[in-house]
Design a protein around this motif. Structure first.
Motif, PDB file in Angstrom:
ATOM      1  N   ALA A   2      -9.201   3.352  -5.887  1.00 49.65           N
ATOM      2  CA  ALA A   2      -8.371   2.782  -7.044  1.00 49.65           C
ATOM      3  C   ALA A   2      -7.227   3.327  -7.017  1.00 49.65           C
ATOM      4  O   ALA A   2      -6.236   2.324  -7.208  1.00 49.65           O
ATOM      5  N   HIS A   3      -6.860   4.589  -6.947  1.00 48.79           N
ATOM      6  CA  HIS A   3      -5.528   5.090  -7.008  1.00 48.79           C
ATOM      7  C   HIS A   3      -4.794   4.567  -5.861  1.00 48.79           C
ATOM      8  O   HIS A   3      -3.421   4.321  -6.071  1.00 48.79           O
ATOM      9  N   SER A   4      -5.145   4.214  -4.704  1.00 49.99           N
ATOM     10  CA  SER A   4      -4.503   3.747  -3.528  1.00 49.99           C
ATOM     11  C   SER A   4      -4.018   2.365  -3.947  1.00 49.99           C
ATOM     12  O   SER A   4      -2.787   1.830  -3.432  1.00 49.99           O
ATOM     13  N   PHE A   5      -4.775   1.576  -4.719  1.00 48.46           N
ATOM     14  CA  PHE A   5      -4.414   0.419  -5.246  1.00 48.46           C
ATOM     15  C   PHE A   5      -3.601   0.268  -6.607  1.00 48.46           C
ATOM     16  O   PHE A   5      -3.099  -0.779  -7.176  1.00 48.46           O
ATOM     17  N   GLY A   6      -3.133   1.347  -6.910  1.00 51.68           N
ATOM     18  CA  GLY A   6      -2.435   1.640  -8.378  1.00 51.68           C
ATOM     19  C   GLY A   6      -3.144   1.104  -9.603  1.00 51.68           C
ATOM     20  O   GLY A   6      -2.987   1.065 -10.589  1.00 51.68           O
ATOM     21  N   LEU A   7      -4.641   1.188  -9.471  1.00 48.06           N
ATOM     22  CA  LEU A   7      -5.631   1.196 -10.598  1.00 48.06           C
ATOM     23  C   LEU A   7      -5.935   2.324 -11.325  1.00 48.06           C
ATOM     24  O   LEU A   7      -5.979   3.563 -10.653  1.00 48.06           O
ATOM     25  N   ASN A   8      -6.635   2.606 -12.350  1.00 50.12           N
ATOM     26  CA  ASN A   8      -6.942   3.538 -13.157  1.00 50.12           C
ATOM     27  C   ASN A   8      -8.492   3.532 -13.248  1.00 50.12           C
ATOM     28  O   ASN A   8      -9.094   2.376 -12.771  1.00 50.12           O
ATOM     29  N   VAL A   9      -9.279   4.363 -13.362  1.00 48.33           N
ATOM     30  CA  VAL A   9     -10.570   4.578 -13.008  1.00 48.33           C
ATOM     31  C   VAL A   9     -11.212   5.005 -14.559  1.00 48.33           C
ATOM     32  O   VAL A   9     -10.761   5.962 -15.212  1.00 48.33           O
ATOM     33  N   GLN A  22      -9.258  13.716 -11.073  1.00 50.19           N
ATOM     34  CA  GLN A  22      -8.027  12.860 -11.633  1.00 50.19           C
ATOM     35  C   GLN A  22      -8.532  11.576 -12.298  1.00 50.19           C
ATOM     36  O   GLN A  22      -7.742  10.504 -11.960  1.00 50.19           O
ATOM     37  N   CYS A  23      -9.808  11.286 -12.351  1.00 49.23           N
ATOM     38  CA  CYS A  23     -10.247  10.151 -12.952  1.00 49.23           C
ATOM     39  C   CYS A  23      -9.687  10.056 -14.423  1.00 49.23           C
ATOM     40  O   CYS A  23      -9.546  11.078 -15.178  1.00 49.23           O
ATOM     41  N   GLU A  24      -9.153   8.999 -14.823  1.00 47.12           N
ATOM     42  CA  GLU A  24      -8.232   8.695 -15.978  1.00 47.12           C
ATOM     43  C   GLU A  24      -8.974   8.779 -17.120  1.00 47.12           C
ATOM     44  O   GLU A  24      -8.713   9.422 -18.197  1.00 47.12           O
ATOM     45  N   GLN A  25     -10.287   7.952 -17.208  1.00 45.72           N
ATOM     46  CA  GLN A  25     -10.826   7.998 -18.573  1.00 45.72           C
ATOM     47  C   GLN A  25     -12.517   7.927 -18.396  1.00 45.72           C
ATOM     48  O   GLN A  25     -13.169   7.808 -17.362  1.00 45.72           O
ATOM     49  N   LEU A  73     -10.077  -6.454  -4.676  1.00 47.09           N
ATOM     50  CA  LEU A  73      -9.149  -5.428  -5.120  1.00 47.09           C
ATOM     51  C   LEU A  73      -7.849  -6.055  -4.518  1.00 47.09           C
ATOM     52  O   LEU A  73      -6.765  -5.854  -5.163  1.00 47.09           O
ATOM     53  N   LYS A  74      -7.960  -6.737  -3.504  1.00 49.50           N
ATOM     54  CA  LYS A  74      -6.717  -7.578  -2.903  1.00 49.50           C
ATOM     55  C   LYS A  74      -6.066  -8.741  -3.578  1.00 49.50           C
ATOM     56  O   LYS A  74      -5.042  -8.649  -3.784  1.00 49.50           O
ATOM     57  N   ARG A  75      -7.026  -9.199  -4.157  1.00 47.59           N
ATOM     58  CA  ARG A  75      -6.657 -10.506  -4.696  1.00 47.59           C
ATOM     59  C   ARG A  75      -6.576 -10.826  -6.238  1.00 47.59           C
ATOM     60  O   ARG A  75      -5.872 -11.597  -6.817  1.00 47.59           O
ATOM     61  N   LEU A  76      -7.254  -9.735  -6.923  1.00 52.77           N
ATOM     62  CA  LEU A  76      -7.256 -10.079  -8.294  1.00 52.77           C
ATOM     63  C   LEU A  76      -6.524  -8.983  -9.037  1.00 52.77           C
ATOM     64  O   LEU A  76      -5.973  -8.067  -8.735  1.00 52.77           O
ATOM     65  N   PRO A  77      -5.782  -9.731 -10.098  1.00 56.46           N
ATOM     66  CA  PRO A  77      -4.791  -9.098 -11.052  1.00 56.46           C
ATOM     67  C   PRO A  77      -5.375  -7.980 -11.915  1.00 56.46           C
ATOM     68  O   PRO A  77      -5.239  -8.196 -13.116  1.00 56.46           O
ATOM     69  N   ILE A  78      -6.165  -7.007 -11.470  1.00 57.60           N
ATOM     70  CA  ILE A  78      -6.866  -6.344 -12.296  1.00 57.60           C
ATOM     71  C   ILE A  78      -5.984  -4.734 -12.426  1.00 57.60           C
ATOM     72  O   ILE A  78      -5.092  -4.468 -11.646  1.00 57.60           O
ATOM     73  N   GLN A  79      -6.388  -3.873 -13.472  1.00 52.36           N
ATOM     74  CA  GLN A  79      -5.850  -2.824 -13.988  1.00 52.36           C
ATOM     75  C   GLN A  79      -6.829  -1.471 -13.709  1.00 52.36           C
ATOM     76  O   GLN A  79      -6.208  -0.292 -13.290  1.00 52.36           O
TER      77      GLN A  79
END
Ligand code: C2E
Ligand code: MG
Ligand code: MG
Ligand code: MG
Length: 286
Positions: free
Chosen positions: A233-240, A258-261, A198-204
């Motif tokens: 996920a939300h803390s890292f700015g990612l969607n779920v 608040q799960c996105e999809q 989560l810290k190192r990968l440029p994921i969404q």
């Protein structure tokens, strides 16, 4: 971290050794036959993609789908991906296989664009694809060939695919990101490590594994895992994306969290493109 990685590599190795032991029985013949037949399958139209819609929980709209590989064998009938992809992954066969999937998925996205539909497609890649430094350029040339905007291709990778060679995988994943592809971690929570990626990968996106979603309404431990994953996920700015949603109550609960999809049999099973088109039109109310 180094010690962790070494331990994980040892574990993976252990699994492979276990596989080779197990393959000394009658199953090995079937496995070899499957691998030989797969080469023929790629060249002779026995493979198909099914598309599973993914909906936006806030609006109910479908903007994307996941491409899932199907093999209709002339004698054995439908062979599920779980029976042949792990075998292909152990050999170089995974390269032509993934190439076929990418090409077919992008051809389909092109058809949708020509019909005025902007639908993103998610493709699953394997460990061997992730340590293949030619992979990003190959994908870029396919996107060009079909004239598909890069953001409409999503790549799903699993945590276990990252541990074969984490440094090289990170480099390939970074190249995917530089191309503007959308990246998701699949089956999140079932792999070895999570936090460092989560810290190192440029994921969404994180896809919560269906094993947790399935009983989240009845099993408190599963509920905690789903809730925490969404929060993380939300803390890292990612969607779920929640996988394996099989009923309306689960869909509602995920919406409240608040799960996105969401994706799952309750929304639709994975279906051939023609059925997907009919489902999509009906959903849009046309
Ligand atoms: P995955 O990427 O996690 O895909 C989701 C799997 O869950 C699919 O199984 C899908 O049919 C199934 N599924 C979706 N919704 C539900 C639900 O509500 N309930 C239940 N019980 N299952 C649901 P499938 O198609 O059999 O694929 C299994 C796995 O095979 C995939 O898991 C993926 O890891 C792999 N796979 C499939 N296609 C490809 C491919 O083109 N390339 C690679 N490398 N792997 C693939
Ligand atoms: Mg997937
Ligand atoms: Mg998954
Ligand atoms: Mg899964």
């Amino acid at each position: 971290r180094c010690a962790d990685v070494a331990m994980y590599q040892a574990k993976t190795h252990g699994e492979n050794l276990h596989f080779y032991d197990a393959s000394m029985d009658a199953n090995s013949t079937r496995r070899l036959t499957i691998l030989a037949d797969l080469g023929v399958a790629i060249r002779s139209n026995q493979l198909q993609l099914h598309y599973q819609p993914r909906i936006d929980l806030a609006t109910g709209a479908c903007n994307g789908c996941e491409a899932l590989l199907r093999w209709v064998h002339p004698e054995q009938g439908m062979i599920p991906p779980g029976d042949f992809i792990p075998l292909a992954e152990m050999t170089e066969m995974i390269h032509p296989l993934s190439l076929w999937v990418l090409r077919e998925a992008l051809r389909q996205v092109r058809c949708w664009l020509d019909e005025g539909k902007e639908i993103a497609v998610a493709v699953n890649l394997s460990a061997r694809n992730l340590i293949d430094v030619r992979c990003p350029a190959l994908i870029q040339s396919l996107l060009h060939e079909f004239g598909v905007p890069n953001h409409l291709l999503e790549i799903e990778i699993t945590e276990s695919a990252l541990i074969t060679d984490p440094e090289r995988a990170l480099q390939v994943v970074q190249s995917f990101h530089d191309l503007g592809l959308h990246l998701a971690i699949d089956d999140f929570g079932t792999g070895y490590s999570s936090m460092s990626y989560l810290k190192r990968l440029p994921i969404q996106t994180l896809k919560v594994d269906r094993s947790f979603v399935k009983e989240m309404l009845t099993d408190e431990a599963d509920a905690v895992i789903v809730r925490s994953t969404i929060g993380l996920a939300h803390s890292f700015g990612l969607n779920v994306v929640a996988e394996g949603v099989e009923d309306e109550a689960t869909l509602q609960a995920l919406c409240n969290l608040q799960c996105e999809q969401a994706q799952g049999y309750h929304i639709s099973r994975p279906i051939p493109a023609a059925e997907f088109d009919a489902w999509y039109l009906q959903r849009r109310g046309n």
